[in-house]
Each structure stands twice: as C-alpha cells, then as structure tokens.
Design a protein around this motif. Structure first.
Motif, PDB file in Angstrom:
ATOM      1  N   ALA A   1     -12.040  -3.095  -3.391  1.00 15.79           N
ATOM      2  CA  ALA A   1     -10.853  -3.791  -2.900  1.00 15.79           C
ATOM      3  C   ALA A   1      -9.981  -2.783  -2.161  1.00 15.79           C
ATOM      4  O   ALA A   1     -10.060  -1.569  -2.406  1.00 15.79           O
ATOM      5  N   VAL A   2      -9.171  -3.270  -1.246  1.00 17.76           N
ATOM      6  CA  VAL A   2      -8.270  -2.398  -0.482  1.00 17.76           C
ATOM      7  C   VAL A   2      -6.837  -2.851  -0.732  1.00 17.76           C
ATOM      8  O   VAL A   2      -6.512  -4.040  -0.620  1.00 17.76           O
ATOM      9  N   LEU A   3      -5.995  -1.879  -1.075  1.00 20.54           N
ATOM     10  CA  LEU A   3      -4.582  -2.128  -1.342  1.00 20.54           C
ATOM     11  C   LEU A   3      -3.770  -1.205  -0.440  1.00 20.54           C
ATOM     12  O   LEU A   3      -3.994   0.005  -0.426  1.00 20.54           O
ATOM     13  N   ILE A   4      -2.858  -1.770   0.339  1.00 21.71           N
ATOM     14  CA  ILE A   4      -1.964  -0.962   1.165  1.00 21.71           C
ATOM     15  C   ILE A   4      -0.638  -0.858   0.429  1.00 21.71           C
ATOM     16  O   ILE A   4      -0.047  -1.866   0.026  1.00 21.71           O
ATOM     17  N   THR A   5      -0.170   0.375   0.235  1.00 22.69           N
ATOM     18  CA  THR A   5       0.997   0.625  -0.600  1.00 22.69           C
ATOM     19  C   THR A   5       2.159   1.190   0.213  1.00 22.69           C
ATOM     20  O   THR A   5       1.971   1.808   1.251  1.00 22.69           O
ATOM     21  N   ASP A   6       3.353   0.962  -0.303  1.00 19.99           N
ATOM     22  CA  ASP A   6       4.553   1.545   0.287  1.00 19.99           C
ATOM     23  C   ASP A   6       5.525   1.848  -0.837  1.00 19.99           C
ATOM     24  O   ASP A   6       5.346   1.377  -1.968  1.00 19.99           O
ATOM     25  N   SER A   7       6.559   2.618  -0.534  1.00 22.66           N
ATOM     26  CA  SER A   7       7.554   3.013  -1.535  1.00 22.66           C
ATOM     27  C   SER A   7       8.822   2.194  -1.350  1.00 22.66           C
ATOM     28  O   SER A   7       9.371   2.137  -0.253  1.00 22.66           O
ATOM     29  N   PHE A   8       9.263   1.572  -2.409  1.00 23.29           N
ATOM     30  CA  PHE A   8      10.480   0.755  -2.381  1.00 23.29           C
ATOM     31  C   PHE A   8      11.482   1.301  -3.391  1.00 23.29           C
ATOM     32  O   PHE A   8      11.108   1.742  -4.484  1.00 23.29           O
TER      33      PHE A   8
END
Length: 251
Positions: free
Chosen positions: A153-160
């Motif tokens: 699976a592919v997960l695109i992450t960011d910082s919040f």
C-alpha cells in the motif's frame, strides 16, 4: 510485531523523476522484499517535487486580500497569495499564523505550502501539495505493481499542527491499497457493549509511526516501509479522513 524500516537511499528528487523506481531502489537497498500488507509511507515533499509543484515567488502578484492578510500575519504577501489560491477559505489569521481549509478539505497551516528542505534555490521558491494526493498515491502504487507482483500500500504523509496541542504530527493526505479510516461502529467491546462512535484513523496512525523514522528536519529520510499491520476491511482513500464541513463543530 510492527516494524518501521527507514528508506534513506533515495537522494534529492527533481521534477519529472521516476519516483516509483527511486522508492523501489531504496526498498531493495534496505534488503526488503515488500508484501501486500506492507505500507510504503512517502513524505508529501518528495511527491510534490517529483510532480513539479514548485512555484517561483517572483512570478506571483499578490492581490488586495493577500496584502491585507500579509499585514495581519506578517508573512510574505506572495506566499499568502499562493495560500489563498490553494484554499477554500481562511480559518484563522493572526500574527505569524495563517490557517486555511485546503481545497482538498484538510485544515492546515499555509495550505500545506512549504519552503524548507526543497533543494537548491529554495529561497524564492515554494512547494505546493500534490493536486490530488489520493490520485498520486494510486499512480505510485500502480507503477510499483510493474516492479513487484504484490505491491505494498502507498501512504502519502504530511506534518500538521493540532488545535489545543503543541507540536506537529504526521497525517495521511493520500492513500492507495489500504483503508485510511476503519469504522468500528456496531462492533462489540469485550464487555458486550456496542461501539457507537469509534472510527480508527488508521492512515494517520501509520503516518505518525513512519514519521518516527522520516523525521522533520535534516534527517534526509523521505520514506519508510511499515510492516506487520493487518486489516480486514475495504480500502478507502485518505479523503475519507476529512470531516465534512457541515460536521464542523467549531465554525
């Protein structure tokens, strides 16, 4: 047992790079053969770089609204103009803080626009989020399927940042091949009671776990492979995590 494998062997990503191949090479360099229950967590920054989401601030002409908000927030009016262009609406504007609802629905600082760790010449450039992070994740996974018969699976992450709490944490903004949100409502707890409100933000949990390996500064680890997870529900995208505007209790 859940394992988090950092993938540092990626290098500086440039617009047009074959990011799927770069990620696959980094996985191989780590001595890993992925399976379908693995999750490849990829930081938004390298996805945006590969997709050429750079904007030269010298090409941006701020409008009156941007100049007004720049005075309030003490930010570069060109940056504020980009934030407005990427946003549905402004949630909060105070000195040094501009919170908006991104056009994807995510509520975040500066519409996710970044000027740190974006490579040489980054001083007068800004990097936008992917146009559609779920679609970006799906394209990456499709490309990885040409390399591995059973792609992760592919997960695109960011910082919040988070209201009422200091510090940032990682969240999922794009996903393919996994459920980002697991609805447990209707399940029975160990005392026989029916769960009424429990929904699990699995995508965000995995993103934060991967963030322990990728870091937030000069670590130069833009992706991680998370292993040892299990799920038995249908896939859904990261957009499933976005609460609809009509359910916003703090408007």
């Amino acid at each position: 047992m859940i394992q988090i494998h950092p993938l540092p062997a990626i290098g500086d990503v440039q617009p047009g790079d074959d990011l799927a191949r770069m990620l696959a090479d980094a996985v191989h360099a780590a001595g890993i053969t992925p399976v379908t229950s693995d999750v490849l967590a990829v930081t938004q920054k390298i996805v945006s770089k590969a997709e050429g989401r750079f904007v030269d601030l010298d090409t941006v002409t701020p409008g009156s609204r941007a100049r007004e908000l720049a005075d309030v927030t003490r930010k570069d009016p060109r940056l504020v103009e980009l934030v407005l262009a990427e946003s549905q609406n402004v949630v909060r504007a105070v000195p040094h803080v501009l919170i908006t609802r991104h056009r994807s629905g995510h509520v975040m600082a500066n519409a996710g626009i970044d000027r740190s760790n974006i490579g040489p010449g980054g001083g007068e450039r800004a990097l936008l989020l992917p146009v559609d992070a779920d679609a970006s994740a799906a394209r990456l996974r499709e490309a990885l399927a040409a390399i591995w018969p059973e792609p992760p699976a592919v997960l695109i992450t960011d910082s919040f940042g988070r209201p009422w709490r200091y510090g940032v944490t990682c969240v999922a903004i794009g996903a393919s091949g996994m459920p980002s949100l697991v609805d447990r409502r209707g399940d029975i707890d160990r005392d026989g009671r029916t769960l009424e409100v429990t929904q699990i933000a699995l995508g965000d949990m995995i993103a934060t776990a991967a963030g322990l390996a990728t870091g937030e500064g000069a670590e130069s680890v833009p992706a991680a492979l998370v292993r040892g997870l299990e799920w038995a529900v249908a896939d859904n995208p990261a957009s499933a995590l976005v609460r609809p505007l009509e359910e916003d209790l703090f408007q």
